[in-house]
Write a protein that holds these residues in place. Structure first.
Motif, PDB file in Angstrom:
ATOM      1  N   VAL A 130      23.476  26.861  37.205  1.00  0.00           N
ATOM      2  CA  VAL A 130      24.326  27.212  35.928  1.00  0.00           C
ATOM      3  C   VAL A 130      25.355  25.380  36.653  1.00  0.00           C
ATOM      4  O   VAL A 130      24.887  24.416  37.814  1.00  0.00           O
ATOM      5  CB  VAL A 130      25.613  28.053  37.949  1.00  0.00           C
ATOM      6  N   VAL A 131      26.105  25.150  35.534  1.00  0.00           N
ATOM      7  CA  VAL A 131      26.026  23.402  35.217  1.00  0.00           C
ATOM      8  C   VAL A 131      27.533  24.119  35.595  1.00  0.00           C
ATOM      9  O   VAL A 131      28.399  24.345  35.778  1.00  0.00           O
ATOM     10  CB  VAL A 131      26.129  23.093  33.558  1.00  0.00           C
ATOM     11  N   ASP A 132      27.575  22.258  36.286  1.00  0.00           N
ATOM     12  CA  ASP A 132      29.708  22.288  36.711  1.00  0.00           C
ATOM     13  C   ASP A 132      29.582  20.992  35.565  1.00  0.00           C
ATOM     14  O   ASP A 132      28.900  19.687  35.480  1.00  0.00           O
ATOM     15  CB  ASP A 132      29.530  21.218  37.851  1.00  0.00           C
ATOM     16  N   ILE A 185      27.485  13.664  32.936  1.00  0.00           N
ATOM     17  CA  ILE A 185      27.547  13.206  32.354  1.00  0.00           C
ATOM     18  C   ILE A 185      26.989  12.651  30.853  1.00  0.00           C
ATOM     19  O   ILE A 185      26.461  11.660  30.751  1.00  0.00           O
ATOM     20  CB  ILE A 185      26.993  11.763  33.302  1.00  0.00           C
ATOM     21  N   SER A 186      26.511  13.914  30.810  1.00  0.00           N
ATOM     22  CA  SER A 186      25.848  14.531  29.233  1.00  0.00           C
ATOM     23  C   SER A 186      24.505  12.950  28.843  1.00  0.00           C
ATOM     24  O   SER A 186      24.466  12.522  27.926  1.00  0.00           O
ATOM     25  CB  SER A 186      26.991  14.156  27.961  1.00  0.00           C
ATOM     26  N   CYS A 187      23.936  13.369  29.310  1.00  0.00           N
ATOM     27  CA  CYS A 187      22.523  12.097  29.629  1.00  0.00           C
ATOM     28  C   CYS A 187      21.566  12.650  28.912  1.00  0.00           C
ATOM     29  O   CYS A 187      19.947  12.327  28.633  1.00  0.00           O
ATOM     30  CB  CYS A 187      21.812  12.006  31.274  1.00  0.00           C
ATOM     31  N   ARG A 188      21.317  14.314  29.187  1.00  0.00           N
ATOM     32  CA  ARG A 188      20.559  15.157  28.156  1.00  0.00           C
ATOM     33  C   ARG A 188      19.047  15.333  28.802  1.00  0.00           C
ATOM     34  O   ARG A 188      18.437  16.033  28.040  1.00  0.00           O
ATOM     35  CB  ARG A 188      20.162  14.369  26.894  1.00  0.00           C
ATOM     36  N   PHE A 189      19.414  14.819  30.101  1.00  0.00           N
ATOM     37  CA  PHE A 189      18.049  14.815  30.933  1.00  0.00           C
ATOM     38  C   PHE A 189      17.403  16.677  30.895  1.00  0.00           C
ATOM     39  O   PHE A 189      16.535  16.703  30.288  1.00  0.00           O
ATOM     40  CB  PHE A 189      18.436  14.824  32.216  1.00  0.00           C
ATOM     41  N   CYS A 190      18.153  17.389  31.238  1.00  0.00           N
ATOM     42  CA  CYS A 190      18.305  19.098  31.512  1.00  0.00           C
ATOM     43  C   CYS A 190      17.870  19.614  29.934  1.00  0.00           C
ATOM     44  O   CYS A 190      16.784  19.833  29.977  1.00  0.00           O
ATOM     45  CB  CYS A 190      19.500  19.492  32.007  1.00  0.00           C
ATOM     46  N   TRP A 191      18.128  19.102  28.991  1.00  0.00           N
ATOM     47  CA  TRP A 191      17.963  19.041  27.643  1.00  0.00           C
ATOM     48  C   TRP A 191      16.584  19.059  27.445  1.00  0.00           C
ATOM     49  O   TRP A 191      15.874  20.232  26.486  1.00  0.00           O
ATOM     50  CB  TRP A 191      19.156  18.939  26.439  1.00  0.00           C
ATOM     51  N   GLU A 202      16.184  17.489  37.787  1.00  0.00           N
ATOM     52  CA  GLU A 202      16.381  16.390  37.027  1.00  0.00           C
ATOM     53  C   GLU A 202      17.467  15.733  37.219  1.00  0.00           C
ATOM     54  O   GLU A 202      17.660  14.546  36.332  1.00  0.00           O
ATOM     55  CB  GLU A 202      15.735  16.816  35.361  1.00  0.00           C
ATOM     56  N   CYS A 203      18.564  16.957  36.960  1.00  0.00           N
ATOM     57  CA  CYS A 203      19.467  15.789  36.512  1.00  0.00           C
ATOM     58  C   CYS A 203      19.930  15.261  37.512  1.00  0.00           C
ATOM     59  O   CYS A 203      20.172  15.209  38.934  1.00  0.00           O
ATOM     60  CB  CYS A 203      20.582  16.905  37.256  1.00  0.00           C
ATOM     61  N   PRO A 204      20.666  13.894  36.834  1.00  0.00           N
ATOM     62  CA  PRO A 204      20.451  12.436  37.608  1.00  0.00           C
ATOM     63  C   PRO A 204      21.880  12.257  38.761  1.00  0.00           C
ATOM     64  O   PRO A 204      21.683  11.589  39.802  1.00  0.00           O
ATOM     65  CB  PRO A 204      20.786  11.113  37.077  1.00  0.00           C
ATOM     66  N   ALA A 210      24.244  18.025  38.979  1.00  0.00           N
ATOM     67  CA  ALA A 210      25.372  18.398  37.898  1.00  0.00           C
ATOM     68  C   ALA A 210      24.830  20.231  38.027  1.00  0.00           C
ATOM     69  O   ALA A 210      25.464  20.884  37.512  1.00  0.00           O
ATOM     70  CB  ALA A 210      25.929  18.141  36.689  1.00  0.00           C
ATOM     71  N   ILE A 211      24.165  20.054  38.248  1.00  0.00           N
ATOM     72  CA  ILE A 211      23.355  21.898  38.089  1.00  0.00           C
ATOM     73  C   ILE A 211      23.076  22.404  39.294  1.00  0.00           C
ATOM     74  O   ILE A 211      22.396  21.397  40.038  1.00  0.00           O
ATOM     75  CB  ILE A 211      21.632  21.884  37.402  1.00  0.00           C
ATOM     76  N   GLU A 212      22.882  23.426  39.782  1.00  0.00           N
ATOM     77  CA  GLU A 212      22.974  24.121  40.618  1.00  0.00           C
ATOM     78  C   GLU A 212      22.511  25.433  40.733  1.00  0.00           C
ATOM     79  O   GLU A 212      22.597  26.671  39.931  1.00  0.00           O
ATOM     80  CB  GLU A 212      24.289  24.514  41.600  1.00  0.00           C
TER      81      GLU A 212
HETATM   82  S1  SF4 Z   1      20.721  16.705  33.417  1.00  0.00           S
HETATM   83 FE1  SF4 Z   1      23.091  16.715  34.478  1.00  0.00          FE
HETATM   84  S2  SF4 Z   1      23.882  15.492  33.582  1.00  0.00           S
HETATM   85 FE2  SF4 Z   1      22.540  15.532  32.706  1.00  0.00          FE
HETATM   86  S3  SF4 Z   1      23.767  16.515  30.685  1.00  0.00           S
HETATM   87 FE3  SF4 Z   1      21.784  18.450  32.171  1.00  0.00          FE
HETATM   88  S4  SF4 Z   1      23.573  18.454  33.276  1.00  0.00           S
HETATM   89 FE4  SF4 Z   1      24.091  17.136  32.709  1.00  0.00          FE
END
Ligand code: SF4
Ligand code: SF4
Lengths: 381, 258
Positions: B201-203, B208-214, B245-247, B250-252
């Motif tokens: 679940v994303v908070d 910070i919109s880094c796109r790592f999770c994507w 991966e989220c730096p 933000a994801i739990e």
């Molecule tokens: S990795 Fe974390 S900070 Fe980066 S876009 Fe995904 S949820 Fe946001």
């Protein structure tokens, strides 16, 4: 003989063991991976006296297996899908050098993980013989026979034995495992030719090693006689034959039409044919076991006996059509009275082929045999 | 998978033919898988999957409660479930019989782990008689020699004794009234949601919109909407890679509720 429940990959590894393979080379790739595991289990437990060479990829695997064969070892290789494609170039050399390497190709198509025959069929011009197996028993038997044929002095051509990934590689069923002595009697030790020892090696003759195209082509075509011979002898010794070694006809007596299938689709098709025969429909099955060398003569005979042939290709040569469909049409062209030849593309990218699918294809072929209009001539199932 | 092979090995010992087909896909460890078994007096030739089974065995206790597991089950067939209650209390209904066994408890007490595939076979043997207890025992000992094998045989025996005999399925829920269960296979899966034990679940405030999770999600379950990640939960198998991966954490991972 002992009956053991095993998956297709264990049947392949067991065949390599029974064939007393001395050098095995492979890079693990799904769905072939467990062959590598079974081979290494056999080697570490002492059941198999074989050198397993780890490599960093399939290109090297093919070069190493080729070299081992050249220096006199009986060799085994196995691969799947992308790995199979990666070794394309050295496969040309293995056959051109006339090395009797035997390789299991656990089909995984070129568009993802799922099985179809496009991986091995992409190698149709490499000068390897291509045989396809429909069940785990046939995987084992075919690999053992492959060594006999490949190493025959009249042949000396490598063989790829293909079987459908997942559908056979991981499916467990009973397999009759022959005794080691029986296989030893059938398959004498490998004798390399020519010798590469310095005292025998005539460097001027090295040119011979790369077989010229015409001679190479003829050698593969002439292998058909040896394949038939070896299949017959295998049938006598082990009680299991596979048609004439090239094609296997199932309930073709008085058939007006036949469907042709390869690999596991042929297995499913047997049930479909039984159902149609029970309804009194005169249709049979031809299993195409040996794609290369292609059994032109057999299809000419079959083509002259029926009014329609329906080829089920688990492949497509993009922009050209079904590989076996094209070859069968070519084979029957010279007949005075040609059968109609229908094509079906089925089971691509692992799509399930049901008994009812084969029934439908067979009924369409029978309609064509009876002069009814059928359309389209080539259909995607 | 192991259970299907053990059945095949057991019936082969009794002189029949069997085919055990496992389904593979891009699994996650521990995700439920489907395996099919065909048994016949002569070699089995057809290679398609089993769409209309005579018997359905559900080893997974979570799936055992879902009526869709009986989809395709032949009329008069048998549904064998791993549930800690008698068949009369099962909510599933239809023109078939239900038998239950608390394989999880048996496994925990004999193997000290919730691995239920040998226990369920004891129940299978008792209620169907298709494979003899003795041949299943042989198959297990052949596969797991030593103490582990002995404990598995103990689980097999206990389930043989403790299984609730089949009763007509009289529950209110019918198969087919909901989506079929999504278990792995080599065909195209519509959803892998049933594999999840934990759900990411994303908070969005923290993101910070880094796109790592994507980029890291192996199932391409994450898309970006206004530069923020949106997870398609049908595609998410709950592997937790995005969480790792989220730096900015933000994801739990949250425990899935049943
Ligand atoms: S990795 Fe974390 S900070 Fe980066 S876009 Fe995904 S949820 Fe946001
Ligand atoms: S847990 Fe995260 S990384 Fe794994 S599948 Fe779901 S969204 Fe993708």
């Amino acid at each position: 003989m002992t009956l053991e429940v095993m998956v297709g990959n264990k049947a392949a590894a067991t065949a390599a063991k029974l064939s007393r393979v001395q050098v095995a080379v492979a890079f693990p790739v799904t769905p072939q991976t467990t062959i590598v595991e079974y081979l290494n289990e056999f080697i570490t437990s002492g059941e198999m006296d074989c050198e397993f060479i780890n490599v960093e990829g399939e290109l090297t695997a093919q070069v190493v297996v080729q070299t081992a064969s050249r220096v006199g070892a009986r060799t085994f290789c196995c691969t799947s899908g992308p790995g199979c494609l990666y070794m394309h170039h050295p496969m040309h050399d293995t056959s051109s050098l006339r090395l009797p390497v035997v390789m299991a190709v656990v089909h995984r198509g070129n568009k993802g993980m799922q099985p179809d025959h496009t991986d091995l069929m992409s190698h149709i011009m490499t000068g390897w013989m291509q045989w396809y197996a429909e069940n785990n028993q046939e995987v084992l038997d075919t690999i053992v026979m492959a060594y006999r044929v490949a190493e025959d002095m009249r042949v000396r051509i490598p063989v790829a034995v293909g079987y459908d990934g997942y559908i056979l590689s991981y499916t467990a069923e009973p397999v009759d495992v022959p005794e080691q002595e029986e296989v030893d009697d059938f398959l004498p030790p490998y004798k390399p030719k020519p010798s590469i020892m310095p005292e025998d090696l005539d460097l001027r003759r090295l040119r011979w090693w790369r077989t010229p195209w015409e001679e190479h082509h003829k050698a593969i075509v002439e292998a058909k006689e040896v394949i038939k011979e070896v299949n017959e002898e295998f049938a006598k010794r082990f009680g299991r034959g596979y048609g004439n070694g090239l094609v296997e006809e199932y309930r073709c007596e008085d058939a007006e039409a036949v469907v042709v299938a390869m690999g596991t689709i042929a297995s499913t098709a047997r049930d479909a044919i039984d159902r149609l025969r029970a309804e009194g429909k005169p249709i049979g099955l031809v299993k195409l076991k040996c794609l290369v060398p292609f059994p032109y003569e057999e299809f000419q005979r079959i083509g002259s006996e029926v009014d329609a042939v329906g080829m089920i290709d688990r492949n497509v040569c993009l922009g050209v059509g079904g590989v076996a469909y094209t070859l069968i049409r070519s084979a029957v062209y010279d007949l005075e009275e040609r059968p109609r030849v229908l094509g079906f593309h089925a089971g691509l990218a692992g799509k399930e082929v049901k008994v009812s699918d084969v029934e439908r294809m067979a009924e369409k072929t029978l309609k064509a045999a009876r002069g009814e209009r059928v359309s389209p001539l080539v259909e995607w199932i | 998978m192991t259970a299907s092979r053990l059945i095949a090995e057991a019936v082969a010992q009794e002189g029949r033919y069997a085919q055990a087909i496992p389904m593979y896909g891009t699994e996650r460890r521990g995700a439920p898988v489907t395996a099919y078994v065909r048994i016949d007096g002569r070699p089995v030739r057809r290679r398609d999957l089993v769409h209309e089974p005579d018997i359905v065995i559900v080893i997974d206790p979570i799936l055992s409660g879902k009526p869709s597991v009986a989809a395709g089950l032949k009329s008069g067939g048998l549904l064998l479930l791993n549930l800690p209650k008698p068949p009369e209390e099962v909510e599933i209904g239809g023109d078939f019989l239900i038998s239950t066994v608390d394989a999880t408890t048996i496994a925990l007490e004999t193997l000290r782990r919730p691995i239920t595939n040998t226990a369920i076979l004891g129940a299978f043997s008792k209620v169907t008689g298709i494979a003899k207890l003795e041949s299943l025992k042989e198959a297990i000992l052949h596969r797991f020699p030593g103490e582990i094998g002995e404990r598995n045989v103990e689980a097999l025996r206990r389930a043989y004794k403790e299984v609730y005999p089949p009763k007509p399925a009289k529950g209110p829920l019918r198969p087919g009234e909901e989506e079929p269960p999504h278990v792995t296979g080599y065909g195209v899966l519509k959803s892998v949601a049933d594999w999840r034990v934990f759900k990411p679940v994303v908070d969005l405030d923290r993101c910070i919109s880094c796109r790592f999770c994507w980029i890291y999600c192996p199932e391409t379950a994450i898309s970006l909407v206004d530069e923020k990640p949106v997870i398609d939960y049908d595609k998410c198998k709950g592997c937790g890679i995005c969480v790792h991966e989220c730096p900015v954490k933000a994801i739990e991972l949250m425990r899935e509720t049943l």
